[in-house]
Write an enzyme that holds these catalytic residues in place. Structure first.
Site, PDB file in Angstrom:
ATOM      1  N   CYS A   1      -4.782   2.489  -3.575  1.00  0.00           N
ATOM      2  CA  CYS A   1      -3.547   2.994  -2.950  1.00  0.00           C
ATOM      3  C   CYS A   1      -2.390   2.036  -3.189  1.00  0.00           C
ATOM      4  O   CYS A   1      -1.567   1.797  -2.293  1.00  0.00           O
ATOM      5  CB  CYS A   1      -3.726   3.242  -1.448  1.00  0.00           C
ATOM      6  SG  CYS A   1      -4.875   4.559  -1.120  1.00  0.00           S
TER       7      CYS A   1
ATOM      8  N   HIS B   1       0.868  -1.181   0.000  1.00  0.00           N
ATOM      9  CA  HIS B   1       0.000   0.000   0.000  1.00  0.00           C
ATOM     10  C   HIS B   1       0.911   1.241   0.000  1.00  0.00           C
ATOM     11  O   HIS B   1       2.023   1.192   0.523  1.00  0.00           O
ATOM     12  CB  HIS B   1      -0.823  -0.060   1.290  1.00  0.00           C
ATOM     13  CG  HIS B   1      -1.898   0.964   1.430  1.00  0.00           C
ATOM     14  ND1 HIS B   1      -1.649   2.258   1.833  1.00  0.00           N
ATOM     15  CD2 HIS B   1      -3.243   0.889   1.255  1.00  0.00           C
ATOM     16  CE1 HIS B   1      -2.790   2.922   1.894  1.00  0.00           C
ATOM     17  NE2 HIS B   1      -3.778   2.113   1.551  1.00  0.00           N
TER      18      HIS B   1
ATOM     19  N   GLN C   1      -4.365  -5.055   7.119  1.00  0.00           N
ATOM     20  CA  GLN C   1      -5.380  -6.023   6.680  1.00  0.00           C
ATOM     21  C   GLN C   1      -5.259  -7.337   7.445  1.00  0.00           C
ATOM     22  O   GLN C   1      -6.121  -8.212   7.302  1.00  0.00           O
ATOM     23  CB  GLN C   1      -5.249  -6.307   5.171  1.00  0.00           C
ATOM     24  CG  GLN C   1      -5.394  -5.106   4.265  1.00  0.00           C
ATOM     25  CD  GLN C   1      -6.821  -4.547   4.216  1.00  0.00           C
ATOM     26  OE1 GLN C   1      -7.780  -5.210   4.605  1.00  0.00           O
ATOM     27  NE2 GLN C   1      -6.943  -3.322   3.743  1.00  0.00           N
TER      28      GLN C   1
ATOM     29  N   LYS D   1     -10.204  -0.508  10.466  1.00  0.00           N
ATOM     30  CA  LYS D   1     -10.467  -1.688   9.624  1.00  0.00           C
ATOM     31  C   LYS D   1     -10.798  -2.897  10.499  1.00  0.00           C
ATOM     32  O   LYS D   1     -11.208  -3.938   9.995  1.00  0.00           O
ATOM     33  CB  LYS D   1      -9.251  -2.010   8.750  1.00  0.00           C
ATOM     34  CG  LYS D   1      -8.950  -0.927   7.712  1.00  0.00           C
ATOM     35  CD  LYS D   1      -7.816  -1.352   6.818  1.00  0.00           C
ATOM     36  CE  LYS D   1      -7.114  -0.212   6.132  1.00  0.00           C
ATOM     37  NZ  LYS D   1      -7.842   0.366   5.006  1.00  0.00           N
TER      38      LYS D   1
ATOM     39  N   ASP E   1       3.250  -4.575   7.871  1.00  0.00           N
ATOM     40  CA  ASP E   1       2.046  -3.765   7.765  1.00  0.00           C
ATOM     41  C   ASP E   1       0.850  -4.692   7.967  1.00  0.00           C
ATOM     42  O   ASP E   1       0.473  -5.434   7.063  1.00  0.00           O
ATOM     43  CB  ASP E   1       2.003  -3.101   6.380  1.00  0.00           C
ATOM     44  CG  ASP E   1       0.689  -2.371   6.134  1.00  0.00           C
ATOM     45  OD1 ASP E   1      -0.189  -2.396   7.025  1.00  0.00           O
ATOM     46  OD2 ASP E   1       0.542  -1.792   5.041  1.00  0.00           O
TER      47      ASP E   1
HETATM   48  C1  LIG Z   1      -2.409  -2.857   3.485  1.00  0.00           C
HETATM   49  C2  LIG Z   1      -2.715  -1.490   4.019  1.00  0.00           C
HETATM   50  N1  LIG Z   1      -1.759  -0.807   4.645  1.00  0.00           N
HETATM   51  C3  LIG Z   1      -1.966   0.401   5.149  1.00  0.00           C
HETATM   52  C4  LIG Z   1      -3.180   1.014   5.037  1.00  0.00           C
HETATM   53  C5  LIG Z   1      -3.361   2.377   5.600  1.00  0.00           C
HETATM   54  O1  LIG Z   1      -4.276   2.415   6.645  1.00  0.00           O
HETATM   55  P1  LIG Z   1      -4.612   3.835   7.285  1.00  0.00           P
HETATM   56  O2  LIG Z   1      -5.106   4.683   6.164  1.00  0.00           O
HETATM   57  O3  LIG Z   1      -5.667   3.568   8.300  1.00  0.00           O
HETATM   58  O4  LIG Z   1      -3.355   4.353   7.858  1.00  0.00           O
HETATM   59  C6  LIG Z   1      -4.217   0.356   4.370  1.00  0.00           C
HETATM   60  C7  LIG Z   1      -5.525   1.014   4.179  1.00  0.00           C
HETATM   61  O5  LIG Z   1      -6.165   0.875   3.164  1.00  0.00           O
HETATM   62  C8  LIG Z   1      -3.972  -0.934   3.860  1.00  0.00           C
HETATM   63  O6  LIG Z   1      -4.929  -1.613   3.227  1.00  0.00           O
END
Ligand SMILES: Cc1ncc(COP(=O)(O)O)c(C=O)c1O
Length: 412
Positions: free
Chosen positions: A369, A125, A206, A229, A203
């Protein structure tokens, strides 16, 4: 013949928003990878906090302030226990993005230098790419990417090759891809990275919402995730860090709460976790996330995973009925979380999402993203359906019906 046991949960009624109708039709919410819906228990915890306990935490001696502090720190304890972390090394951040930036600034600026490599993967992401690009640009480091195969997997051989160069300082990789659904072998990757003398960051944005996570067992130096999430409110995320790393790091942001003493010229830092929590925290949101974690604990993460696995398998089978539809990522439900990206020949993903919306089927279309991954896959965008504990086979059926009608609209 014995009927196969269903692992599907039946908790839609716990989520007030899903009782809403739009234009007289129920909502089919299939965008949990973007943000999950919230159970009444979380909404009540937020409201209850503001109605009965609101005060600033840590410093007050009066009863309200003590209650607020207990609720905030109590949430931290339960959240840490839920993900197998230590309470003192479980830091509240605004979201996963802020947690990654915290590490990129507070650890990265002091530990990554010219010619060093930050190793990422092609399925990250933007949150797990851009902070490292900023770091690399500033310190003169190189970014390298583990490739994604056509069936959405990483190669551990390529990981070994990269690590063998001796240049990798940090490897940052996702637990579950928000586009492909791929569940990465994060414990194995973290262990190889560690053996090579490098630092790892997972990360888990998910990961935590979908599978049982044990950060101690995974053994990465940093594990980040985001509350919204995982059935929690927006505005709160979590950084789990290895204690010695966090102790060695300088603070990220300076201000109230993160200090022990402040002089005219210099200050000293508070203990963990507060050293990394400058200013007034997102107290109510942390309390709300505590309620979300209680809800998930009561459901049981193994049951949540079994539910999403069964639903994903069902949806993959049903989606195969739609002519011209191509699913992106691993072929089977065993290797993926509850996320299905797809394209339909002859219809732009944005049109797919727009036509689905006419039937209140909420799916997402775009680059999710993950622009570099789109480039790797050779597509400008995909449509994506993703599941939460509140989804049912009927939701997957509604999706398939909407997609069939989208094909009709396009005369396909
Ligand atoms: C794999 C992954 N990492 C990071 C994020 C970022 O999350 P946040 O916007 O809550 O910081 C997302 C959000 O879509 C994601 O799907």
């Amino acid at each position: 013949m014995e009927a196969a046991t269903s692992h599907l949960l039946n908790v839609r009624a716990d989520f007030p928003i899903l009782a809403r109708e739009i234009d007289g039709r129920p909502i089919v919410y299939l965008d949990s990878a973007a943000t999950s819906q919230k159970p009444a228990a979380v909404i009540d915890a937020l409201g209850g906090y503001y109605r009965r306990h609101n005060a600033n935490v840590h410093r007050g001696v009066y009863t309200l302030a003590q209650e607020a502090t207990e609720l905030f720190e109590g949430a931290r304890e339960r959240i840490a226990a839920f993900t197998g972390g230590e309470t003192a090394t479980t830091i509240f951040t605004g979201n996963a993005t802020e947690a990654i930036n915290l590490v990129a600034y507070a650890w990265g600026r002091d530990n990554v230098g010219p010619g060093d490599v930050v190793l990422l993967t092609q399925m990250e992401h933007h949150s797990n790419i851009v902070p490292w690009q900023l770091l690399a640009e500033e310190v003169g480091a190189d970014l390298r990417y583990l490739e994604v195969s056509d069936d959405g997997q990483l190669s551990l051989d390529q990981l070994d090759t990269e690590l063998a160069t001796g240049r990798v300082k940090l490897a940052a990789f996702t637990h579950i891809s928000n586009v492909l659904g791929t569940i990465n072998p994060v414990a194995e990757i973290a262990s190889r990275v560690r053996a090579a003398g490098a630092v790892s960051l997972v990360d888990g944005a998910q990961g935590v919402p979908q599978i049982a996570v044990d950060v101690a067992g995974i053994g990465a130096d940093f594990y980040v995730w985001t509350g919204h999430k995982a059935l929690g409110p927006t505005g709160v995320g979590v950084l789990h860090g290895r204690r010695e790393r966090l102790e060695d790091m300088r603070p990220f942001l300076g201000g109230g709460d993160m200090i022990s003493t402040v002089g005219w010229e210099k200050s000293t830092w508070n203990e963990l976790p507060w050293k990394f929590e400058a200013g007034t925290s997102m107290i109510a949101d942390a309390v709300g996330l505590g309620a979300a974690i209680d809800y998930l604990t009561a459901l049981g993460m193994d049951r949540v995973r079994a539910h999403e696995h069964e639903l994903t398998r069902y949806a993959l089978t049903r989606l195969a009925e739609v002519e011209g539809l191509r699913v992106i990522g691993p072929a089977g439900a065993d290797e993926r979380g509850g996320v299905i990206s797809f394209e339909i020949e002859g219809i732009h993903p944005h049109d797919v999402a727009e036509l689905a919306n006419r039937e209140n089927v909420c799916i997402r279309a775009g680059h999710h993203c993950a622009m570099p991954l789109m480039r790797r896959l050779g597509v400008p965008a995909t449509a994506r359906a993703s599941f939460g504990p509140y989804n049912s086979q009927a939701d997957a059926d509604a999706l398939v019906g909407a997609l069939q009608r989208a094909r009709d609209v396009f005369g396909l």
